[in-house]
Every structure is written in structure tokens, then in C-alpha cells.
Scaffold this motif. Sequence first.
Motif, short mmCIF file in Angstrom:
data_model
loop_
_atom_site.label_atom_id
_atom_site.label_comp_id
_atom_site.label_asym_id
_atom_site.label_seq_id
_atom_site.Cartn_x
_atom_site.Cartn_y
_atom_site.Cartn_z
N ARG A 77 45.95 53.79 38.31
CA ARG A 77 44.94 54.71 37.76
C ARG A 77 44.09 54.06 36.68
O ARG A 77 42.87 54.25 36.64
CB ARG A 77 45.63 55.96 37.21
N LEU A 78 44.73 53.28 35.82
CA LEU A 78 43.95 52.58 34.79
C LEU A 78 43.12 51.46 35.40
O LEU A 78 42.03 51.16 34.90
CB LEU A 78 44.90 52.02 33.73
N SER A 79 43.59 50.83 36.46
CA SER A 79 42.80 49.80 37.12
C SER A 79 41.53 50.37 37.72
O SER A 79 40.47 49.72 37.71
CB SER A 79 43.63 49.12 38.20
N LEU A 80 41.60 51.61 38.22
CA LEU A 80 40.41 52.26 38.76
C LEU A 80 39.51 52.80 37.65
O LEU A 80 38.29 52.88 37.81
CB LEU A 80 40.81 53.40 39.70
N LYS A 81 40.10 53.18 36.53
CA LYS A 81 39.30 53.75 35.43
C LYS A 81 38.46 52.68 34.75
O LYS A 81 37.36 52.95 34.27
CB LYS A 81 40.24 54.40 34.41
N PHE A 82 38.96 51.43 34.74
CA PHE A 82 38.25 50.34 34.06
C PHE A 82 37.95 49.22 35.08
O PHE A 82 38.73 48.28 35.23
CB PHE A 82 39.09 49.77 32.91
N PRO A 83 36.84 49.34 35.81
CA PRO A 83 36.52 48.30 36.81
C PRO A 83 36.26 46.92 36.20
O PRO A 83 36.33 45.92 36.91
CB PRO A 83 35.25 48.85 37.49
N LYS A 84 35.95 46.87 34.89
CA LYS A 84 35.72 45.58 34.24
C LYS A 84 36.96 44.69 34.28
O LYS A 84 36.86 43.47 34.09
CB LYS A 84 35.29 45.79 32.80
N LEU A 85 38.13 45.27 34.53
CA LEU A 85 39.35 44.47 34.64
C LEU A 85 39.30 43.52 35.82
O LEU A 85 40.11 42.60 35.92
CB LEU A 85 40.57 45.39 34.76
N TYR A 86 38.37 43.76 36.75
CA TYR A 86 38.25 42.92 37.94
C TYR A 86 37.52 41.60 37.65
O TYR A 86 37.59 40.67 38.47
CB TYR A 86 37.51 43.70 39.03
N LEU A 87 36.84 41.51 36.51
CA LEU A 87 36.02 40.34 36.22
C LEU A 87 36.80 39.03 36.14
O LEU A 87 36.32 38.00 36.61
CB LEU A 87 35.24 40.56 34.92
N PRO A 88 38.00 38.98 35.53
CA PRO A 88 38.72 37.68 35.50
C PRO A 88 38.97 37.08 36.87
O PRO A 88 38.96 35.86 37.02
CB PRO A 88 40.04 38.04 34.79
N GLY A 89 39.16 37.92 37.87
CA GLY A 89 39.35 37.39 39.21
C GLY A 89 38.09 36.77 39.76
O GLY A 89 38.14 35.73 40.44
N GLN A 90 36.93 37.37 39.48
CA GLN A 90 35.67 36.79 39.94
C GLN A 90 35.36 35.49 39.23
O GLN A 90 34.84 34.55 39.84
CB GLN A 90 34.53 37.79 39.70
#
Length: 601
Positions: free
Chosen positions: A364-377
Motif C-alpha cells: 500500500r505504501l509502495s503504491l501511495k508513493f510512486p517516487k519510490l520507483y526512481l532508484p530502480g530506474q
Amino acid sequence: EFANETLRTLCLCYKDISASDFEAWSRKHKEAQVNMVDRDAALDIVYEEIENNLMLIGATAIEDKLQDGVPETIAKLAMADIKIWVLTGDKKETAENIGFSCTLLRDDMQIHYGEDVNEKLMSRQSKRRNEPSSMFRPGKKKPSEPYFPGSNKNALIITGGWLNEILYEKKKKRRKLRLRRLGKRQTPSNPQDPMNDWEKEMRQIDFVDMACECEAVICCRVTPKQKANVVSLVKKYKKAVTLSIGDGANDVNMIKTADIGVGISGQEGMQAVMSSDYAFAQFRYLQRLLLVHGRWSYIRMCKFLRFFFFKNFAFTLVHFWYSFFSGFSSQVAYEDWFITLYNLAYSSLPVLLVGLLDQDLNDRLSLKFPKLYLPGQQGTLFNYKNFFISLFHGIFVSLVIFFIPYGAFLQTMGQDGEAPSDYQSFAVVTASSLVFTVNLQISLDTSYWTFVSCFAVLGSIAIYFGIMFDIHSAGIHVIFPSVFTFTGAASNALRQPYLWLTIILTVGLSLLPIVCIQFLHKTIWPSVGDKVQRNRRKYEMQLEEEEKKKKTSGFQRNRASRRSAYAFSHTPGYANLISTGQSIRRRQTAHGGNAGRRPAL
């Protein structure tokens, strides 16, 4: 009017031809079908000869509504800095209105069309001709000025016809076919320009660079082959990881070309699903695939690789330091059975569980904060920098594990008045220190603790001591005297209190700098994930309150009306009505030859 309402339009046309005209056209069609070279281009020319002067019978609108969660999914993917391109066969008005309905296009965006950006591309090409050619070779640094200065919110809408000018495919094939029919040799369009092919490549690079400056790109009226070619351009010139998602047979080429193919199973057949890497029922599940499972998978794999390198560097380099004190005699610092079982039983299970189960934040928190995906990019969790950090970490731990026990064994005396400073006791102390350090280090890096994780760490240490006391026992030495030579070494070494203090000191000095560095890093330079973890309870309470409000509001969306109504028919339906000439004649007579009137379908 239908397109402006985001509806797809089906038109039915016909024309009467004589038998002689059909026979002449049929001969050309058969010749094109058996053509061994450029068959598709030859068929296109034959089809264009007969597909003209058609009479419109009628048109009907086909509803194609968005699925549930499409606008929210696109908004979250955009917040995760994922570039979204829409490749569709719809006409420009339909595609543009669908873009607004799914929030891909917004009112605050400046929309550019293919015809409008031609001037920008031509000016860039003319500037390139005036500069030295070596400055603009493919792979060299291009001019840094943006295509759309002064605006950060741009969108690009192009058509398949404009895209042909970038891809140089359809015109090229037809030109070759016409020249072959005329018996002429193909000559370059500009024989005096040796950089013709290079300029075409640079034009493609300019197009990709310009499109990547936009937040959204919509390519309408494109063929399945053009969809695949657009994906190929991005892969070739941007070196980016591409994901294609589609639900129809016309998306198969695009799905196969992308690095990751996703098929949506639904009403448009199973061709896309059969050609994809992942398949699900609705588009909204894409946000969980990327922002939750994709992110977790990346973090797990990076932790696994970093710790795998670290524990093997710490294990192996102890032999290197020991060789300086053994006369480089190839004598190993550990017991042979410890070397065999170290990666098999003593340190493997915690690493595998981190690579399978670890999650820094819940879904749920991973979906609430999409900016968490940036380190993977950005690839920040595992790169050359992280590799060398793991290397130096392993070097530091190996130095501590070797030299602290070595210093403790220089001048020692046991409780019985004898000095236990022998090779076998030294090997037991260093091996025990290494097992404790490695398993406690993975505990510090574990974010998601379960019973299985605790069992893996404590069980690995327990397995080490259990196996060590067994293979150092006198009973197994009697059975295999040449294989198990460390008889009584473990019990003799570990009954000395100062050797336990040596192990505790070694493990503490190995872990203390890492604990301090992690504390300072999360306190002074926290990442987005660290900030969310710090306030995790507050965010979870906010999510619970939002869910309660949704339940108490009593507002429920009519999900049945949000299904796509555009599908391939698996039953005959009105096929006979469309294909038989009798229905056409009747409809023409009924409407009195008014071809533009809409039939009552």
C-alpha cells in the motif's frame, strides 16, 4: 462527431465492377501474391487500384470505454517518472480525446502535432549541416538546447503518415518496386550527398530526443509494424528498458519487440497474451506489477548480489592475509570441511530469503508513493560503485577477522597452563567469527522480518556449531581418520573464555563501522524510502482513514458499464448481412440511394 466523443467508427462501403475489370484485377492480385520480393508493397499497390470510388452505405459508432483504474494507473506511472507512449490505430481526434479521458493529456499541457514540429527538426538538420560533421556523428554529443524551451509540460501527437517520414520504410519499398517494374536501377536520391543515410539516422535520433522531452506521446493511425519500429527506435537510441502492453492481435509485434511484453486477456482474443511475458485481466494491474512487485524484485536482487559479493570477499581474502604468515605454502586458513560447507549451509539460507521475501515497505505504501520507483530506474542500488563498496567492505571484514585472532594468539595461556595458540584453534576462532559476522550483517540489511527470517539466521549459526562439533569429535575420527583431522579442536578452543572474548571483539569491530555509517546515512542523507519508513505508522493510519471514508461514503462505481465494448466477434452475428450483396441492394433501395444516411443497426 463520433471521434470527438471517443467512439470508434465502422463504415461500410461498396462499388459495382464488371466481370472483365475483376478478371484483370484478379490477375494482378495473383501475380502480387506470388511475388518473391516486396510482396507486401506489391499487394498494397494492387489493393489501392480497386479501393477507390467507393459508395458509403452507412456508419455506426462502436463504444470503447476505459477499464476501471486506467486514469489512476497512468497518473501513478507518470509520477514514477515513467515515459508513457500510446501507439494506437485510432484516428487523431479519437486518440486525443482518449488521452484526455485517461489523464495522459491535461489542460495545462502544451500539445504539439507532427506537422508543427517538422520545422524544429528541419532547423536542427540545417544547423547540423553548417557544423563540422564530426561533431554530430552517431554516438557523439548532440546540441544540448531543448526542443521545447521554457515549458516543462509538453505532449506530442503524431500520425502514422508523419511517422513514415521518420522511419523511411513504406516509401522506400514502393519506390524499389516501381523501379523494378520499369526495369530501372535504383540510384540514390542525392548522389552528391554521401551523408544521406547518416542524416536519416540523425533525424530518427532527433525525433526520439524530442519525444522524450514530452511527458506524453500519442502515435495514432499506426500499423502493427510501425508500433514495433517505434519501440525499436527507443531501444536503439535511448538504451532504455521498454515495456509494451496491449490486448489485441495488432499489438503482438510491439509486445515481442519490447524488453518486457504484457498482454491483457479480455474480449479481443488471446494473441497478445500468448506472445507476452506477463498477462493479466485489466490494465490497472500494471501499477502493482511495476510499483510493487517490480520494485520489490529489484531491491531483493540488489541486496542479494551485494551481500553475495561481500560474504565471499570476506571469506576468501582471509586466505590471502594468511599466506603472508605461512610462507606462501598454499596452506588454507580454515578447515577443509568449513570451506566446503560455508556457501552451502552456513551462509546461504539468509541470503536466499532476502532475495525472495524482503520488502522495505508494504504494497500500500509502495503504491501511495510512486517516487519510490526512481532508484530502480536510476540503477542506484547496484552499480560499479556498490560493487566496489562491497569489495572494500569484504576487505575490511577479512582484515579484522584475521588480524584480531592472530594478535590474540601471539602470546596466550590457557586455564590449564598450556598455550592453545595452534593452527587448528586459530582456524576455529576465525571461522566462528566469520559465521557470526556474516549472518549478523545480513540481519542488519533485512527490512522484512518473519519467523522464517529469524530461523534462517539463528539456524545457520546453530547448524555451523552442530556440524563443527560433530566433525571434530573423536568418534568420527575413528571411522575416517584421514578425512576428519581436527579431532577435539572445537571443544578445546571454545572452552577458553578469552577466545570467546576474541570472537565477540572481532564480530563487534566488524559490525560497528557499518552500523555507524547506516545511522549517519539515514539521518543526514535519507532517501525517499528512508523518509517513508520513518513515518510509516502515520502513513498507514492515513491509508486506513481513507479506506474508512470510502466505505462510509456509500459511493460505488458501476463497474459493469466500464468494460470495453470493442471486441472480435466469435459468433457469426451480422457477418452475413455485411458480406452478402443482397443486403446491400436492399439497403440501397430502402434509402433511395442516399449513401450518406446512417442505417438503423
